[in-house]
Design a protein around this motif. Sequence first.
Motif, short mmCIF file in Angstrom:
data_model
loop_
_atom_site.label_atom_id
_atom_site.label_comp_id
_atom_site.label_asym_id
_atom_site.label_seq_id
_atom_site.Cartn_x
_atom_site.Cartn_y
_atom_site.Cartn_z
N TRP A 304 -41.51 3.11 -6.70
CA TRP A 304 -40.43 2.42 -7.44
C TRP A 304 -39.26 2.12 -6.51
CZ3 TRP A 304 -35.34 3.78 -8.31
CH2 TRP A 304 -34.65 3.06 -9.30
N TYR A 305 -38.92 3.06 -5.65
CA TYR A 305 -37.81 2.88 -4.71
C TYR A 305 -38.09 1.70 -3.78
CZ TYR A 305 -34.18 4.40 -1.35
OH TYR A 305 -33.08 4.48 -0.51
N LEU A 306 -39.30 1.61 -3.29
CA LEU A 306 -39.69 0.48 -2.45
C LEU A 306 -39.55 -0.83 -3.20
CD1 LEU A 306 -42.83 2.04 -0.75
CD2 LEU A 306 -40.81 1.24 0.48
N GLN A 307 -39.94 -0.85 -4.46
CA GLN A 307 -39.80 -2.06 -5.27
C GLN A 307 -38.34 -2.49 -5.36
OE1 GLN A 307 -41.59 -0.83 -8.96
NE2 GLN A 307 -43.70 -1.16 -8.24
N GLN A 308 -37.44 -1.51 -5.51
CA GLN A 308 -36.02 -1.85 -5.60
C GLN A 308 -35.50 -2.43 -4.29
OE1 GLN A 308 -35.24 -1.56 -8.86
NE2 GLN A 308 -37.29 -0.69 -8.77
N VAL A 309 -35.98 -1.89 -3.16
CA VAL A 309 -35.53 -2.38 -1.86
C VAL A 309 -35.84 -3.86 -1.69
CG1 VAL A 309 -35.87 -2.20 0.64
CG2 VAL A 309 -35.66 -0.11 -0.74
N CYS A 310 -37.08 -4.23 -1.98
CA CYS A 310 -37.46 -5.63 -1.78
C CYS A 310 -36.93 -6.53 -2.89
CB CYS A 310 -38.97 -5.75 -1.64
SG CYS A 310 -39.51 -5.56 0.09
N SER A 311 -36.78 -6.01 -4.09
CA SER A 311 -36.17 -6.79 -5.17
C SER A 311 -34.71 -7.11 -4.84
CB SER A 311 -36.27 -6.04 -6.49
OG SER A 311 -35.63 -6.75 -7.54
N TYR A 312 -34.00 -6.11 -4.30
CA TYR A 312 -32.60 -6.32 -3.93
C TYR A 312 -32.51 -7.34 -2.80
CZ TYR A 312 -27.71 -5.20 -2.97
OH TYR A 312 -26.35 -5.29 -2.81
N GLN A 313 -33.41 -7.24 -1.85
CA GLN A 313 -33.39 -8.18 -0.73
C GLN A 313 -33.64 -9.61 -1.22
OE1 GLN A 313 -36.28 -7.37 2.35
NE2 GLN A 313 -35.35 -8.80 3.78
N ALA A 314 -34.56 -9.76 -2.15
CA ALA A 314 -34.86 -11.09 -2.68
C ALA A 314 -33.65 -11.67 -3.41
CB ALA A 314 -36.06 -11.02 -3.62
N SER A 315 -32.88 -10.81 -4.07
CA SER A 315 -31.73 -11.28 -4.86
C SER A 315 -30.46 -11.44 -4.04
CB SER A 315 -31.45 -10.30 -6.01
OG SER A 315 -32.56 -10.21 -6.88
N HIS A 316 -30.28 -10.60 -3.01
CA HIS A 316 -29.02 -10.57 -2.28
C HIS A 316 -29.13 -10.94 -0.81
CE1 HIS A 316 -28.42 -7.94 -5.80
NE2 HIS A 316 -27.15 -8.29 -5.74
N GLY A 317 -30.36 -11.06 -0.31
CA GLY A 317 -30.53 -11.43 1.07
C GLY A 317 -30.25 -10.33 2.07
N ILE A 318 -30.18 -9.08 1.61
CA ILE A 318 -29.87 -7.94 2.48
C ILE A 318 -30.98 -6.90 2.36
CG2 ILE A 318 -28.25 -6.08 3.02
CD1 ILE A 318 -26.06 -7.76 1.77
N ARG A 319 -31.54 -6.50 3.47
CA ARG A 319 -32.52 -5.41 3.49
C ARG A 319 -31.73 -4.11 3.62
NH1 ARG A 319 -38.06 -3.31 3.60
NH2 ARG A 319 -38.78 -5.42 4.08
N LEU A 320 -31.63 -3.37 2.51
CA LEU A 320 -30.81 -2.16 2.49
C LEU A 320 -31.48 -0.99 3.22
CD1 LEU A 320 -29.35 -2.12 -1.14
CD2 LEU A 320 -28.24 -2.86 0.98
N VAL A 321 -32.80 -0.87 3.09
CA VAL A 321 -33.53 0.24 3.70
C VAL A 321 -34.61 -0.33 4.60
CG1 VAL A 321 -34.98 2.26 3.26
CG2 VAL A 321 -33.04 1.78 1.76
#
Length: 573
Positions: A304-321
């Motif tokens: 689930w955490y991995l899903q949030q990382v790539c979902s956030y990147q898709a929405s905000h353009g930033i790879r957080l982790v």
Amino acid sequence: MRTALFVLMLSCGIGHSIQGFAATIGVSVDISSDRHPISPDILGVSGAPDLDQLAYPLVRWGGNSTTRYNWQADVHNAASDWFFMNIPDGNGTPASSSTEALIAAVIAAGSRPLVTLSTIGWVPKPVQQKRWGYSVLKYGVQTMTECSYFGSNPPSWCTADAGNGRCNPAQNQTMYCNAAGYIVDNDPLDTSDVATPQTATAWMAHLQQRFGSANSGGIRYYALDNEPMLWNSTHRDVHPQPLTYDEIWQRTVEYATAIKVRDPAAKVFGPVTWGYCDLFGSAADNCLDGADRAAHGGTPFVKWYLQQVCSYQASHGIRLVDYLDLHYYPQGDGVVDFSDPPNGSETAAASARRLRSLKELYDPDWDSESWLSDLGNTTPWHYSRPQLLRRVRAWIDESCPGTGLAITEYNWGSDNGASSALAQAEALAIFARERVDVAARWVAPASGSLVERAFRLFLDFDGAGGRIEGFSTRAISADIDSLGAYAVHAPGQRMMLLLFNKATTTTTAAINLGRSFNGAWKLYQFTGTSNLAQVGAGTINGAAINLSGLPARSASLLVLPESDVIYANGFDF
């Protein structure tokens, strides 16, 4: 040089048994298959190693005491490891701190530091004095204090008022002692001050000023704290509530965003799990499954955490982790033992169990010989079969491709255990084969210890800086429980074959190299009773070689001359 121990045979077959040796085991190599580069950062350690003795490529500054660290005052909180106590480390200034001295030494040695940044929301008060989370005077009598820990003859420096946060309701009838025997509702301000993401990035700014940014020789790797799913235990004086999926993700967003703003080239590690349970559930769950996981579609926490990382990147353009950061300790009885032999960890049973437990890293059919086997194998997740690296690699590929894989805490036994050293060496080979990107043993082995031999095999096998580096390629042993085999190709330099004889008798390795090699070969080796050294040499002109007399419980490195190879893509490497 013990050249006489080894027999070189060139043939088209796999060789034959040598009289007096227990077994001949076939090994097949294919230099062009399963080919991928090996990351040197898998050869990392935690702690403060002597880099003049052995140049570890990566050194992690992490652990429970880094969750609460005040960089301006150089004070850490030891958490549950030592009475939830603030302990001054230096003279109260960053310039003289042991932490910055470690970072400076690592960078000066050409190694890479991995620095833990606190995300718990608290830092120790900026004073050069001991403070503690559970005062006996304030919260009532407790089951142990810093002085009673030492029995009838405590040292003069101990503090009798510093309790362990545990109590007996029959003895402590204050409102702070609950029925479960814990001190509750204590004041976090006894030891700590509130911290924010800006607290962490202020330290980053200071480190950048001293060492440079990630792209200019400074710190490149930052971890989002240490084992947050254990905070309600290790740091319960300031975070008594168990962490949930949503809370850890929110902290990831807040802190990782601040880190990326401060240094866009920095690489972030998260969520820094503590072990097997929080692969699947949060601290609010019952180890593997519970209400929190159910509220998130039954998805295992790390997936689930991995899903949030790539979902956030898709929405905000930033790879957080950038790196999925996990900790893993095999749970079999006696496998992880931090004391030095003689002890139970090197009994015949424990040693054999330790070496078998390496299969928890990759074998989808291996049932753990620990309490994990009680978890069952009937769910879709097959809890009793960890296959840690392949499991999480599959989650990465499915949920957030491109994420690196880091194992920043692990341990396979005491520094001076013979089977511990062999297990450590094979663990490093497994990390290379299974595409781990970063790894750090807890902790750096003592200089001159048996486990240091395992790292030296990879970092300085010939005493002249020879390293195992290049591309991991296919090597298959006919009996992996007795003989582990791993192949590494350094294009333009050499072909290397790692052989781990886990049997308690000598073994002959009958090796089919898959293609012809011509020139001089050398063999390096260590055992539980012998240091790493060259033990054999000869010449080869063919595709097969038999190595006889591989000692019981030994690690061997066969170094072959480079062959003229054209790969399927038509290019030389």
